[in-house]
Design an enzyme around this catalytic site. Structure first.
Site, mmCIF file in Angstrom:
data_model
loop_
_atom_site.group_PDB
_atom_site.id
_atom_site.type_symbol
_atom_site.label_atom_id
_atom_site.label_comp_id
_atom_site.label_asym_id
_atom_site.label_seq_id
_atom_site.Cartn_x
_atom_site.Cartn_y
_atom_site.Cartn_z
ATOM 1 N N HIS A 1 -35.653 -14.725 -7.217
ATOM 2 C CA HIS A 1 -34.838 -15.015 -6.035
ATOM 3 C C HIS A 1 -34.997 -13.898 -5.020
ATOM 4 C CE1 HIS A 1 -31.347 -16.076 -3.569
ATOM 5 N NE2 HIS A 1 -31.495 -17.280 -4.086
ATOM 6 N N GLU B 1 -32.183 -23.318 -9.446
ATOM 7 C CA GLU B 1 -32.929 -24.556 -9.620
ATOM 8 C C GLU B 1 -33.202 -24.889 -11.087
ATOM 9 O OE1 GLU B 1 -32.652 -25.958 -7.101
ATOM 10 O OE2 GLU B 1 -33.698 -25.195 -5.344
HETATM 11 N N1 COA Z 1 -42.735 -16.410 -11.559
HETATM 12 C C1 COA Z 1 -43.638 -15.427 -11.670
HETATM 13 N N2 COA Z 1 -43.702 -14.379 -10.828
HETATM 14 C C2 COA Z 1 -42.820 -14.344 -9.828
HETATM 15 C C3 COA Z 1 -41.845 -15.341 -9.660
HETATM 16 C C4 COA Z 1 -41.824 -16.397 -10.581
HETATM 17 N N3 COA Z 1 -40.924 -17.399 -10.477
HETATM 18 N N4 COA Z 1 -41.090 -15.044 -8.576
HETATM 19 C C5 COA Z 1 -41.580 -13.906 -8.089
HETATM 20 N N5 COA Z 1 -42.620 -13.486 -8.828
HETATM 21 C C6 COA Z 1 -43.408 -12.266 -8.641
HETATM 22 C C7 COA Z 1 -44.385 -12.479 -7.482
HETATM 23 O O1 COA Z 1 -45.592 -13.005 -7.928
HETATM 24 C C8 COA Z 1 -44.514 -11.072 -6.954
HETATM 25 O O2 COA Z 1 -45.407 -10.358 -7.767
HETATM 26 P P1 COA Z 1 -46.499 -9.378 -7.108
HETATM 27 O O3 COA Z 1 -45.689 -8.347 -6.382
HETATM 28 O O4 COA Z 1 -47.253 -8.888 -8.290
HETATM 29 O O5 COA Z 1 -47.287 -10.242 -6.179
HETATM 30 C C9 COA Z 1 -43.123 -10.473 -7.167
HETATM 31 O O6 COA Z 1 -42.518 -11.249 -8.217
HETATM 32 C C10 COA Z 1 -42.239 -10.561 -5.932
HETATM 33 O O7 COA Z 1 -42.326 -11.861 -5.417
HETATM 34 P P2 COA Z 1 -41.977 -12.241 -3.920
HETATM 35 O O8 COA Z 1 -42.764 -13.457 -3.571
HETATM 36 O O9 COA Z 1 -42.079 -11.054 -3.031
HETATM 37 O O10 COA Z 1 -40.474 -12.569 -4.031
HETATM 38 P P3 COA Z 1 -39.627 -13.367 -2.973
HETATM 39 O O11 COA Z 1 -38.372 -12.672 -2.793
HETATM 40 O O12 COA Z 1 -40.378 -13.710 -1.739
HETATM 41 O O13 COA Z 1 -39.508 -14.737 -3.783
HETATM 42 C C11 COA Z 1 -38.901 -16.763 -4.619
HETATM 43 C C12 COA Z 1 -38.405 -15.413 -4.117
HETATM 44 C C13 COA Z 1 -37.722 -17.637 -4.994
HETATM 45 C C14 COA Z 1 -39.666 -17.472 -3.505
HETATM 46 C C15 COA Z 1 -39.825 -16.570 -5.844
HETATM 47 O O14 COA Z 1 -39.134 -15.877 -6.843
HETATM 48 C C16 COA Z 1 -40.432 -17.858 -6.361
HETATM 49 O O15 COA Z 1 -41.454 -18.317 -5.849
HETATM 50 N N6 COA Z 1 -39.802 -18.493 -7.408
HETATM 51 C C17 COA Z 1 -40.309 -19.719 -7.947
HETATM 52 C C18 COA Z 1 -39.876 -20.901 -7.076
HETATM 53 C C19 COA Z 1 -38.405 -21.177 -7.206
HETATM 54 O O16 COA Z 1 -37.842 -21.178 -8.286
HETATM 55 N N7 COA Z 1 -37.776 -21.447 -6.055
HETATM 56 C C20 COA Z 1 -36.377 -21.728 -5.957
HETATM 57 C C21 COA Z 1 -35.636 -20.560 -5.368
HETATM 58 S S1 COA Z 1 -33.888 -20.745 -5.480
#
Ligand code: COA
Length: 386
Positions: A265, A323
């Site tokens: 998140h 989710e």
């Molecule tokens: N599974 C695996 N790795 C994950 C992850 C997940 N669900 N969520 C984040 N990461 C990793 C990323 O790959 C990244 O790694 P890196 O630095 O080696 O590239 C690191 O964690 C940080 O990710 P980042 O994209 O900067 O985090 P964010 O704050 O932008 O992302 C979300 C938040 C929700 C978009 C992200 O956690 C995600 O894509 N989750 C899966 C989709 C989901 O469940 N969405 C519903 C949200 S309520």
């Protein structure tokens, strides 16, 4: 000029709000003063919406009037039904159909805010209530067409959640399913300035209207990084339930560089508090269902995934988000996975509307800066010389 860049506006405070407060470090969410677990386990959806719009709980008489008012705004004009029928025939995804339907929410007598105004109600709030009332009808009408069935008329003797289930199936809604859905709808009703809410606030900051704001917000909610995750979560959980070996599944995904849907998140650094509320609601529902062993797989998968993510990403804590248990709960309630994100919108439209009204009351045009990194000092050449 301020040269620091904030991609994704991370850490930037863009508004003061009385609607909801998130403590991402401690995993707390408060909606209009109520911890989310208290609100979601006690409130009907109508009470949560009234609370967002009026910053207090309704009296019993006010609640009855509010329920009746929402029920009176549920009908869709024939022309919108025709668009939804065409969308269903072309197998347009539910969120695209919702975007088409919601864009026409101010058509017809129920959407005519000026008529409500003539009756003494506030123009904007009447339109906000129309939008809240009509989203379930749009989603259910589309779904009935997708099933090759006739749309089910809304019933004004049923509450918001029960009526949504009734319009989807045509059946008398089951009490346990209604309570499960009611809990879901209040759990996700508002959540700070997330992408879709910010989108809605940005639209009204130009002094545009609520229907435009809701339409733009639906487009924003559709993406898998925001509201689009629970469908894939359910597919993942059903696969694992059938094939077994959750640890192998998780390991394979992470080794392939894929993200695990339902985890991580932007704001929470611990387990999303909404996951706990929805987990309890799902537990109650599955305890009475023949699918109870599926819920055991769900829990086992969560434990395995959180442990694997901690190893995979030791510097960035990745925990269960809303989710994950949304998928289990909505599946248990009987909502088809194709409608999970649209059902999120059934709830969140109230948060969008409350934020829009708040933005309007103390407006400042949203207009951030950007830093130019393109070419400089180019010289123009006529087309026939390029
Ligand atoms: N599974 C695996 N790795 C994950 C992850 C997940 N669900 N969520 C984040 N990461 C990793 C990323 O790959 C990244 O790694 P890196 O630095 O080696 O590239 C690191 O964690 C940080 O990710 P980042 O994209 O900067 O985090 P964010 O704050 O932008 O992302 C979300 C938040 C929700 C978009 C992200 O956690 C995600 O894509 N989750 C899966 C989709 C989901 O469940 N969405 C519903 C949200 S309520």
């Amino acid at each position: 000029m301020n040269e620091s860049i904030h991609p994704g506006l991370e850490g930037i405070t863009v508004a003061e709000t009385r609607l909801s407060h998130i403590d991402g470090e401690n995993g707390e969410l408060v909606v209009c003063g109520f911890p989310i677990a208290d609100l979601a386990t006690n409130a009907t959806y109508e009470e949560s919406v009234f609370l967002l719009l009026h910053d207090r709980l309704p009296t019993a008489d006010e609640l009855a009037a509010f329920r009746a008012d929402l029920a009176s705004r549920r009908d869709l004009p024939d022309e919108v039904c025709a668009v939804l029928r065409r969308a269903a025939a072309e197998e347009t995804p539910a969120m695209d159909a919702l975007r088409m339907g919601i864009a026409a929410a101010n058509l017809g007598p129920e959407g005519d805010a000026s008529a409500a105004n003539a009756a003494g109600a506030d123009d904007s709030e009447a339109l906000a209530r129309r939008l809240v009332a009509v989203v379930p009808t749009i989603v259910a009408t589309y779904w009935r067409y997708r099933q090759g069935a006739t749309p089910v008329e809304p019933r004004d003797d049923l509450g918001h959640a029960a009526n949504y289930l009734h319009m989807l199936t045509g059946d008398e809604p089951d009490d346990a399913a209604v309570r499960g859905l009611e809990t879901y709808l209040s759990t996700v009703v508002d959540h700070g300035v997330n992408a879709s809410t910010f989108t809605a606030r940005t639209v009204v900051s130009t002094e545009s209207d609520l229907v435009s704001a809701a339409t733009a917000a639906v487009g924003s909610l559709k993406g898998p990084l925001h509201g689009g995750a629970p469908g894939p979560v359910l597919e993942m959980l059903r696969d694992v339930h059938e094939l077994g070996d959750p640890a192998g599944y998780v390991k394979g995904k992470l080794a392939a560089g894929e993200r695990l849907m339902g985890f991580g998140h932007r704001v929470y650094r611990v387990r999303d508090p909404r996951a706990s509320v929805l987990e309890s609601a799902a537990e109650r529902l599955y305890a009475e269902s023949a699918d109870g062993d599926f819920f055991e797989t769900v829990r086992e998968f969560e434990a395995v995934a959180v442990e694997a993510l901690a190893d995979h990403s030791p510097d960035r804590r990745l925990d269960t988000n809303v989710e994950f248990y949304t998928a289990a709960l909505l599946d248990g309630v009987g909502i088809p996975k194709e409608l999970f994100t649209a059902t999120f919108a059934v709830s969140r439209v109230a948060g969008w509307m409350a934020h829009c009204l708040e933005q309007r009351a103390d407006n400042r045009l949203v207009r951030p800066d950007s830093r130019y990194v393109g070419a400089t000092d180019r010289e123009w050449t006529p087309a026939d010389e390029r």
